[in-house]
Design a protein around this motif. Structure first.
Motif, PDB file in Angstrom:
ATOM      1  N   TRP A  43      -8.726  -6.670   1.017  1.00  0.00           N
ATOM      2  CA  TRP A  43      -7.395  -6.704   1.709  1.00  0.00           C
ATOM      3  C   TRP A  43      -7.897  -6.266   3.117  1.00  0.00           C
ATOM      4  O   TRP A  43      -8.654  -5.369   3.328  1.00  0.00           O
ATOM      5  CB  TRP A  43      -6.740  -5.509   1.208  1.00  0.00           C
ATOM      6  CG  TRP A  43      -5.312  -5.639   2.012  1.00  0.00           C
ATOM      7  CD1 TRP A  43      -4.520  -6.555   2.323  1.00  0.00           C
ATOM      8  CD2 TRP A  43      -4.689  -4.520   2.213  1.00  0.00           C
ATOM      9  NE1 TRP A  43      -3.388  -6.141   3.169  1.00  0.00           N
ATOM     10  CE2 TRP A  43      -3.438  -4.852   3.016  1.00  0.00           C
ATOM     11  CE3 TRP A  43      -4.789  -2.872   2.086  1.00  0.00           C
ATOM     12  CZ2 TRP A  43      -2.531  -3.718   3.578  1.00  0.00           C
ATOM     13  CZ3 TRP A  43      -4.062  -2.128   2.544  1.00  0.00           C
ATOM     14  CH2 TRP A  43      -2.962  -2.591   3.457  1.00  0.00           C
ATOM     15  N   SER A  62       0.624  -1.314  -0.162  1.00  0.00           N
ATOM     16  CA  SER A  62       0.179   0.083   0.018  1.00  0.00           C
ATOM     17  C   SER A  62       0.916   1.312  -0.088  1.00  0.00           C
ATOM     18  O   SER A  62       2.044   1.093   0.071  1.00  0.00           O
ATOM     19  CB  SER A  62      -0.899  -0.047   1.340  1.00  0.00           C
ATOM     20  OG  SER A  62       0.045   0.273   2.310  1.00  0.00           O
ATOM     21  N   CYS A  80      -5.126 -11.079   2.329  1.00  0.00           N
ATOM     22  CA  CYS A  80      -6.400 -10.879   1.408  1.00  0.00           C
ATOM     23  C   CYS A  80      -7.218 -11.850   1.655  1.00  0.00           C
ATOM     24  O   CYS A  80      -6.947 -13.207   1.834  1.00  0.00           O
ATOM     25  CB  CYS A  80      -5.792 -10.658   0.059  1.00  0.00           C
ATOM     26  SG  CYS A  80      -4.915  -9.426  -0.288  1.00  0.00           S
ATOM     27  N   LEU A 127      -9.641  -4.423  -3.491  1.00  0.00           N
ATOM     28  CA  LEU A 127      -8.587  -4.003  -4.425  1.00  0.00           C
ATOM     29  C   LEU A 127      -8.882  -4.277  -5.747  1.00  0.00           C
ATOM     30  O   LEU A 127      -9.046  -5.331  -5.936  1.00  0.00           O
ATOM     31  CB  LEU A 127      -7.215  -5.078  -3.965  1.00  0.00           C
ATOM     32  CG  LEU A 127      -6.537  -5.127  -2.442  1.00  0.00           C
ATOM     33  CD1 LEU A 127      -5.583  -5.904  -2.511  1.00  0.00           C
ATOM     34  CD2 LEU A 127      -6.166  -3.441  -2.217  1.00  0.00           C
ATOM     35  N   TYR A 169     -10.599  -3.253   2.657  1.00  0.00           N
ATOM     36  CA  TYR A 169     -10.462  -2.594   1.265  1.00  0.00           C
ATOM     37  C   TYR A 169     -10.521  -3.323  -0.022  1.00  0.00           C
ATOM     38  O   TYR A 169      -9.701  -4.526   0.000  1.00  0.00           O
ATOM     39  CB  TYR A 169      -8.826  -2.189   1.464  1.00  0.00           C
ATOM     40  CG  TYR A 169      -8.652  -1.229   2.473  1.00  0.00           C
ATOM     41  CD1 TYR A 169      -8.725   0.202   2.811  1.00  0.00           C
ATOM     42  CD2 TYR A 169      -8.244  -2.014   4.001  1.00  0.00           C
ATOM     43  CE1 TYR A 169      -8.592   0.774   3.898  1.00  0.00           C
ATOM     44  CE2 TYR A 169      -7.750  -1.373   5.059  1.00  0.00           C
ATOM     45  CZ  TYR A 169      -8.101   0.004   4.984  1.00  0.00           C
ATOM     46  OH  TYR A 169      -7.969   0.712   6.207  1.00  0.00           O
ATOM     47  N   TYR A 203       0.568  -6.218   0.910  1.00  0.00           N
ATOM     48  CA  TYR A 203      -0.921  -6.772   0.374  1.00  0.00           C
ATOM     49  C   TYR A 203      -0.927  -8.391   0.739  1.00  0.00           C
ATOM     50  O   TYR A 203      -1.859  -8.933   0.944  1.00  0.00           O
ATOM     51  CB  TYR A 203      -1.463  -6.357  -0.556  1.00  0.00           C
ATOM     52  CG  TYR A 203      -1.641  -5.168  -1.137  1.00  0.00           C
ATOM     53  CD1 TYR A 203      -2.652  -4.302  -0.373  1.00  0.00           C
ATOM     54  CD2 TYR A 203      -1.043  -4.713  -2.239  1.00  0.00           C
ATOM     55  CE1 TYR A 203      -2.486  -2.946  -0.626  1.00  0.00           C
ATOM     56  CE2 TYR A 203      -1.298  -3.211  -2.598  1.00  0.00           C
ATOM     57  CZ  TYR A 203      -2.255  -2.250  -1.890  1.00  0.00           C
ATOM     58  OH  TYR A 203      -2.596  -0.981  -1.903  1.00  0.00           O
TER      59      TYR A 203
END
Ligand code: PMV
Ligand code: MG
Length: 355
Positions: free
Chosen positions: A217, A106, A319, A345, A343, A112
């Motif tokens: 994520w 990030s 993830c 991705l 989040y 990640y």
């Protein structure tokens, strides 16, 4: 200046079981990359990776770092294996400056969990071969990178190396490491690359055209080596629970592969959920959280919006992956993930044809 790149990856199914030869996993390469820049220097080499720079020299067949090797071990191992191969081709070794640029983290520098170590190994091997003008097939690059990888991470399946080398969707089964290590003692690298490696299986898999892979994520980086070690260290791997896990994982992945071939997205989703549960239970039996509470939220929100989701890779953070049908409305999913601090991705599958 030479530059080469290699994509990151995500496990879709079959993780943990894939460290054993004979147990398949489905892995996919994604369109986020590690790029390696290499240029010749004269009396000393250097490596610039993750905002740190270290100098190196040569001593006999080894690279000697000018300081702690903390964090540089994969790249050094990749240089050493690729150079061993280069020397067998009768070339004289130079010094170079190597710089690693990563999109697998990030903006604040948090990884990640998209397999940056594997992508660094693959991109470094490719850079060294390119520098010395040595042509190699994808399988040769895979084997060189796998040798470099198991020097540092002897328990790894090298599935991440396969995804970073070949791209696209893959079915992967690992090789018998003991065989490879023994053969390496007796053979040149050149000869070892020519041999079939027992157990190794890499095949492309075509996804149904309406399948949509969605990635969330958790924001918390996980340590794969620690998680895999807890499986190796546990007495579990001597027990029938472990054998049952292996058998069930294999059954599930085989059904999933069949469903890919039949373009049956519902069956793929069903098997994603079977694999989710197998991994969840494995974690329970090992006393580790493969599916953390963040991953659980990620999966359950995806489920609510019509997808099937699971932890990806070793879990413990990183993830989660979700399988949807194209046309499913993902806006609500992404919104709800956001509220739960997951989040989205916006990754695409990297099939080796476009960047
Ligand atoms: O967490 P990841 O994406 O690095 O995946 C690890 C996958 C394992 O099967 C748990 C280990 C391995 O080497 O295959
Ligand atoms: Mg991981």
């Amino acid at each position: 200046m030479i530059n080469t790149f290699a994509p990151g990856k995500l496990y879709i199914a079959g993780e943990y079981a894939v460290v054993e030869p004979g147990y398949p996993a489905i892995i996919v390469a994604v369109n986020k990359f590690i790029t390696v820049y290499l240029k010749e220097t004269f009396d000393k080499g250097s490596i610039d990776s993750f905002d740190r720079i270290i100098y190196w020299n040569r001593e006999k067949d080894s690279i000697i770092l000018d300081g702690e090797d903390n964090g540089f071990s994969y790249i050094v191992s990749a240089i050493e294996i690729a150079e061993e191969y280069v020397k067998e081709k009768g070339k004289k070794l130079d010094f170079y400056h190597i710089e690693v640029d990563s999109e697998l983290k990030s903006e604040e520098g948090r990884k990640y969990g998209l397999g940056s170590s594997a992508a660094i190994v693959v991109a470094t091997v490719k850079a060294i071969l390119k520098y010395y003008n040595i042509k190699a097939t994808e399988m040769e690059i895979f084997k060189l990178a796998a040798l470099a990888n198991i020097n540092v991470n002897p328990k790894g399946s090298c599935g991440d190396i396969a995804a970073s080398t070949f791209g696209g969707w893959l079915v992967y089964k690992t090789f018998y490491k003991d065989w490879v290590l023994k053969e390496k003692e007796k053979n040149s690298i050149t000869d070892l690359l020519k041999k079939d490696w027992p157990g190794l299986y890499i095949d492309r898999l075509n996804p149904p055209k309406d399948l949509k892979l969605v990635v969330g994520w958790t924001g918390s980086p996980a340590n794969t080596i620690n998680l895999v070690n807890s499986m190796e260290d546990s007495s579990l791997n001597k027990e029938s629970i472990y054998d049952e896990f292996l058998t069930n994982s294999k059954k599930c992945v085989i059904k999933m592969i069949k469903a890919f071939k039949e373009e049956d997205i519902e069956e793929i989703q069903k098997q994603i959920l079977v694999n989710r549960e197998l991994l969840y239970n494995l974690g329970g039996n090992l006393g580790i959280r493969i599916e953390t509470s963040q991953l659980k939220k990620l999966c359950n929100i995806a489920l609510k919006h019509g997808g099937a989701a699971k932890s990806s890779g070793a879990g413990g953070g990183d993830c989660g992956i979700a399988i949807f049908k194209k046309g499913d409305n993902l806006k609500k999913l992404i919104e709800e993930w956001g509220k739960a601090n997951i989040y989205y991705l916006p990754l695409k599958v990297y099939d080796g044809k476009e960047e």
